[in-house]
Scaffold this active site. Sequence first.
Site, short mmCIF file in Angstrom:
data_model
loop_
_atom_site.label_atom_id
_atom_site.label_comp_id
_atom_site.label_asym_id
_atom_site.label_seq_id
_atom_site.Cartn_x
_atom_site.Cartn_y
_atom_site.Cartn_z
N CYS A 170 0.82 -1.21 0.00
CA CYS A 170 0.00 0.00 0.00
C CYS A 170 0.86 1.26 0.00
O CYS A 170 0.42 2.32 -0.44
CB CYS A 170 -0.96 0.01 1.19
SG CYS A 170 -0.12 -0.09 2.79
N THR A 230 -8.79 3.21 14.90
CA THR A 230 -7.90 3.01 16.06
C THR A 230 -8.23 1.71 16.78
O THR A 230 -7.32 0.94 17.13
CB THR A 230 -8.02 4.19 17.04
OG1 THR A 230 -7.65 5.39 16.37
CG2 THR A 230 -7.11 3.99 18.25
#
Length: 422
Positions: A50, A191
Amino acid sequence: MTILALGINHKTASVDLRERVAFSPDRLASALQEMVQKIAVESAVILSTCNRTELYCNGTSHQSETIVDWLADFHGISSHDIHSHCYTYRETEAVRHLIRVACGLDSLVLGEPQILGQIKQAYQQAQAAGTLNHTFDRLFQHAFSVAKQVRSETEIGSSAVSVAFAAVNLAKHIFGALEKSQVLLIGAGETIELVATHLKQQGVTEMTVANRTLARAQVVAEAFSAKTIPLAQVPEQLANADIVISSTASTLPIVGKGMVEAALKRRRHRPMFFVDLAVPRDIESQVDELADAYLYTVDDLQAIVTKNIESRRLAATQAEVIVGERVEEFYQWLKSLDGVAMVKNYRQQVEVQKDELLQKARAQLVSGQDPEKVLTEFANRFSNKLMHGPTRAIQQAAREGELELLAEVMQILEISGDRDSS
């Protein structure tokens, strides 16, 4: 033999461009083989993540422009879009770049370990596609060895550099092994997903995700085989949790001191570990006043992360020294291949000369000439041919006063005796 590394990464290109030049797993084998055929290289490895797409290749000659054109053509985009965002390394610098990437020294998060696994996968894919020669096989094995050495001899990967990782590390510090811990995750954002990933890596199997939107909680939970509950059930679930980590967008606290106090009584005061990653807070600060509750906020963790980032930077300096030494080691091995090739060529040359003279000597023997005379002539001609090149080099070095070269020739040819005796 040229070694070349060409690519784009998070430092040089936007997410949009990185996505456009990424290689999907199902097309990687054909891309490797096409690269070898169309660019005419001996070896090819494609690293596609990525954060980066990098092409590693080697051969007798190839230009970076040709490789960029092939990359653009393969993905159906303009080569101009790539040229202004790519970097190219050759020879020693290409080797250095690969090793630095393997060690996590070129990563978005300094020292992150995932990239090494991704390079190993790229190497295995090239191996399966048949696009690795001996030199590249040795190069990548060398990179893996250096990465292992850097991990073992420096602190490059030992400290947490994200609040999610720091939260899990703190939990491990308090509870020791986390395999038997029960975890309650409040929230279902990025998160919390990252926290769940780190917890799973630590062997945690009992996780519950609580969220206002249950459907979103289920999306996160599925990836980690976790349970889900609505926020309204948090007070009831709290007593079962050894570790509570919260990160929501709520404007009011979700977990209060009274709620935790009741949970601790039900747990017979077995300790609970709380991490509040939300701003504003999800967990009332008064929770930290309870004897068996340990509360850390995002500010506490950020201070740890800042300290650890500096620690990694110091470790990176040590790692760069190791990388420099090991790059030189690889190039010494590469140079030795030139010596092997030189010996092979020299032997072939001598064999040709011997065969020519031997064929002539046999013809002389068949014609009835004196064998003693034929053998003497063969020996003289063969020795003259062997001595011709070195003799000419010695005479030229002597004429030009190249004393160091003369000394080297004497050593190579194992010539002993007084240099002036001739």
